[in-house]
Scaffold this motif. Sequence first.
Motif, mmCIF file in Angstrom:
data_model
loop_
_atom_site.group_PDB
_atom_site.id
_atom_site.type_symbol
_atom_site.label_atom_id
_atom_site.label_comp_id
_atom_site.label_asym_id
_atom_site.label_seq_id
_atom_site.Cartn_x
_atom_site.Cartn_y
_atom_site.Cartn_z
ATOM 1 N N ILE A 164 -36.820 -24.666 34.256
ATOM 2 C CA ILE A 164 -36.255 -23.325 34.028
ATOM 3 C C ILE A 164 -34.730 -23.374 34.070
ATOM 4 O O ILE A 164 -34.052 -22.764 33.234
ATOM 5 C CB ILE A 164 -36.789 -22.326 35.061
ATOM 6 C CG1 ILE A 164 -38.306 -22.183 34.933
ATOM 7 C CG2 ILE A 164 -36.130 -20.961 34.863
ATOM 8 C CD1 ILE A 164 -38.934 -21.287 35.976
ATOM 9 N N THR A 165 -34.190 -24.114 35.040
ATOM 10 C CA THR A 165 -32.737 -24.218 35.133
ATOM 11 C C THR A 165 -32.147 -24.833 33.872
ATOM 12 O O THR A 165 -31.138 -24.363 33.331
ATOM 13 C CB THR A 165 -32.342 -25.060 36.358
ATOM 14 O OG1 THR A 165 -32.871 -24.454 37.544
ATOM 15 C CG2 THR A 165 -30.825 -25.153 36.479
ATOM 16 N N LEU A 166 -32.783 -25.887 33.368
ATOM 17 C CA LEU A 166 -32.271 -26.558 32.178
ATOM 18 C C LEU A 166 -32.566 -25.782 30.896
ATOM 19 O O LEU A 166 -32.026 -26.106 29.843
ATOM 20 C CB LEU A 166 -32.836 -27.978 32.092
ATOM 21 C CG LEU A 166 -32.328 -28.921 33.189
ATOM 22 C CD1 LEU A 166 -33.057 -30.260 33.125
ATOM 23 C CD2 LEU A 166 -30.824 -29.135 33.081
ATOM 24 N N SER A 167 -33.427 -24.768 30.991
ATOM 25 C CA SER A 167 -33.654 -23.925 29.808
ATOM 26 C C SER A 167 -32.395 -23.156 29.439
ATOM 27 O O SER A 167 -32.183 -22.828 28.272
ATOM 28 C CB SER A 167 -34.826 -22.962 30.046
ATOM 29 O OG SER A 167 -34.519 -21.996 31.044
ATOM 30 N N PHE A 168 -31.540 -22.868 30.429
ATOM 31 C CA PHE A 168 -30.239 -22.268 30.121
ATOM 32 C C PHE A 168 -29.463 -23.201 29.199
ATOM 33 O O PHE A 168 -28.854 -22.788 28.224
ATOM 34 C CB PHE A 168 -29.415 -22.062 31.399
ATOM 35 C CG PHE A 168 -30.048 -21.158 32.416
ATOM 36 C CD1 PHE A 168 -29.867 -19.792 32.345
ATOM 37 C CD2 PHE A 168 -30.803 -21.666 33.444
ATOM 38 C CE1 PHE A 168 -30.433 -18.945 33.287
ATOM 39 C CE2 PHE A 168 -31.379 -20.831 34.398
ATOM 40 C CZ PHE A 168 -31.194 -19.473 34.312
ATOM 41 N N VAL A 169 -29.485 -24.487 29.576
ATOM 42 C CA VAL A 169 -28.744 -25.491 28.815
ATOM 43 C C VAL A 169 -29.327 -25.630 27.413
ATOM 44 O O VAL A 169 -28.589 -25.762 26.430
ATOM 45 C CB VAL A 169 -28.770 -26.847 29.543
ATOM 46 C CG1 VAL A 169 -27.946 -27.880 28.791
ATOM 47 C CG2 VAL A 169 -28.266 -26.700 30.973
ATOM 48 N N LEU A 170 -30.658 -25.590 27.307
ATOM 49 C CA LEU A 170 -31.291 -25.699 25.994
ATOM 50 C C LEU A 170 -30.894 -24.532 25.105
ATOM 51 O O LEU A 170 -30.614 -24.718 23.905
ATOM 52 C CB LEU A 170 -32.817 -25.742 26.160
ATOM 53 C CG LEU A 170 -33.632 -25.816 24.857
ATOM 54 C CD1 LEU A 170 -33.256 -27.059 24.062
ATOM 55 C CD2 LEU A 170 -35.125 -25.800 25.165
ATOM 56 N N GLY A 171 -30.862 -23.327 25.645
ATOM 57 C CA GLY A 171 -30.458 -22.158 24.861
ATOM 58 C C GLY A 171 -29.027 -22.278 24.364
ATOM 59 O O GLY A 171 -28.734 -22.001 23.195
#
Length: 479
Positions: A164-171
Motif C-alpha cells: 500500500i505504501t509503495l502504491s503511492f510511488v506507483l501512482g
Amino acid sequence: MESSKSSGDLEEPTYRVYKRRWFVLATVAMLNVSLNILWISFSSVASSVAYYYEVSPSAVDLFSSVGFLVGLPVCLVSTWMVDKFGLRFTVTLANVLTFSGGLIRCVSTFPGLEDSFNKTVQYWCAVVAQILVGMANPMGFCLPTKVAQDWFPPHEAPIASGIITLSFVLGVTMGNAVTPFIITKKEHVPYLNLMWFIPSIITLILGLFSVDRSKPPSPPSKSSAAANGVHISYSKRLKLLLTNKNFIILAISVGGSVGFFNAFISQIQQVMCARGYEVWFSGLCGALVLISGIIGGGFSSFIASKTGKLEETAKITLSIGTVLMILILELLRKSGLDWGIAISLVVGGFIAFGILPLGMELSEENTYPLESSTGITIINLSAALQGFILIGASGALDTDLVSSDQAIETCTSIDIDPEGDNVVKAKDKTHFLMLMMCHTCLVCVVFVIGLKSKFKRRDAERLEIPETRKSFAAQSLTE
C-alpha cells in the motif's frame, strides 16, 4: 478462508485470515494509485499545461502544492474519521473525492465541450479538482498499517503495509512517466484529463463491491486482538503520540523523506528542461527513480521481514540513500549527463525508497497498541507541510539562467508561441537543489541519531495468554 487456533491457560480466541483481505488491499492500493496519478500528472508536463491554461509555470505549481495545503487540516480529520466511522466509510469517501476531482478535470476540458469554458474558468476548475484530490490523499495515506493490522497476520503485515505504501510511488510513476510520452503539445491536455480519469472510475467501482466492512469478523492475530481491546479517546491518543519521542523522530524523518520525494518529482521537469533535457527524458528519469524505488522498497521490506532487523535496515537504507540523492541533485545542476543521471536515479531510487515502507512499520511498532492510522496520518501531516514548504521555496529561489544555459534550455521549446502573452520562461533551480540537499541531510541525521526503536507489537505477539497480551498492550501506552 484460513484459520488458526492456539491454546493457553485461558481460552484462546480463534484467529482467522480471510481471502477478502487481498481485495481490500487491492482497493486501497488502487485508491492511492489513482489519486497520485491525478496529483502529479500536470507537473510532469508543466510547460504544455502552462500553455494550454495560459498561465505561468508558477501557476502550474499550484496544482501540486494546493494538495499539500488542503491536506494539512484534512490529515487530522481523516484519522478521526477512520477511528469514528471505520475503514469502509473512509475508503468510500476518498474514492468519491478522487472520482469527483477527475470528473471536474475531464468535463472542463472534454473535447467538444472545452470551448464552452474560457481558460480562466478551466484553470480554476482544475484547481478545484486538485483540491478534492488533495483532500482524498491523507485518507489514503493513513490506511497502510490500518489494513495490515486489522486484516493480515504478522508475517504478512509488512508485505501488505509495503504494497500500500509503495502504491503511492506507483501512482506517481504512472502519472510522471507515462504522461510526457502521450502529451507532447498543449492540444493534448484534454486527453490527459480524460485518460487519467479512468483509473478513478475503476477504483470507485472496486471499492463499492470489495470493501463491504471495516474489519474482518475475527482478528487475524494475537497482537491485532489485543490492540482492538484497548480503547482510548482520540484526544488522548494524539497526546500519547505527540509525547512519544521515537514517534516524533519518525514523523520528522519519514515525513521529511515523503515531502522530499513529492517536491523532487513535482519539480523534476522544470529542473531538467532548464539544463537542456527534453521533456520525455525528464519523464523517463522520474519513471526510473520511481520504478527502481518500488522494487527497492519491496526488497528492503523483504530483508527486514526475513532478518528481523527492521531498525538497522531502515537506518542503513536511509544513510546510503541520502548520499546517493545528494549526488543526483548535484548531477541535475549539469547538462549533457544523460547516462550518469539515469544510472544514478536507478541506484538511488532502489536504495532510498526503502525508508517509506520500513518507516511505516517502525511507526506501527513504536505506537502499538494505538490505532495505527493516527500515527500514519501525523506522518502525512509532516510530509505535506515539508513538501509544501519545499515546493513553495522552489519558485522563490528561482534565478535567471545565464546566457550559455539560455541557449540550450528546452522549457520554451514546447508549443512556443512568441507572440503570446504566456510564454514559459526557464529558470535556474540551483538554489532549490541546494536546499533539497540540506533538507535530506538533516532528515537522515535526525533519523539515524535520534531513533532508538521499541518493538511493542512484536513483543505482544510473543505472549501466549490473551489476558497477558491485553495487559501488555495497556502497559505499552505509558512507555
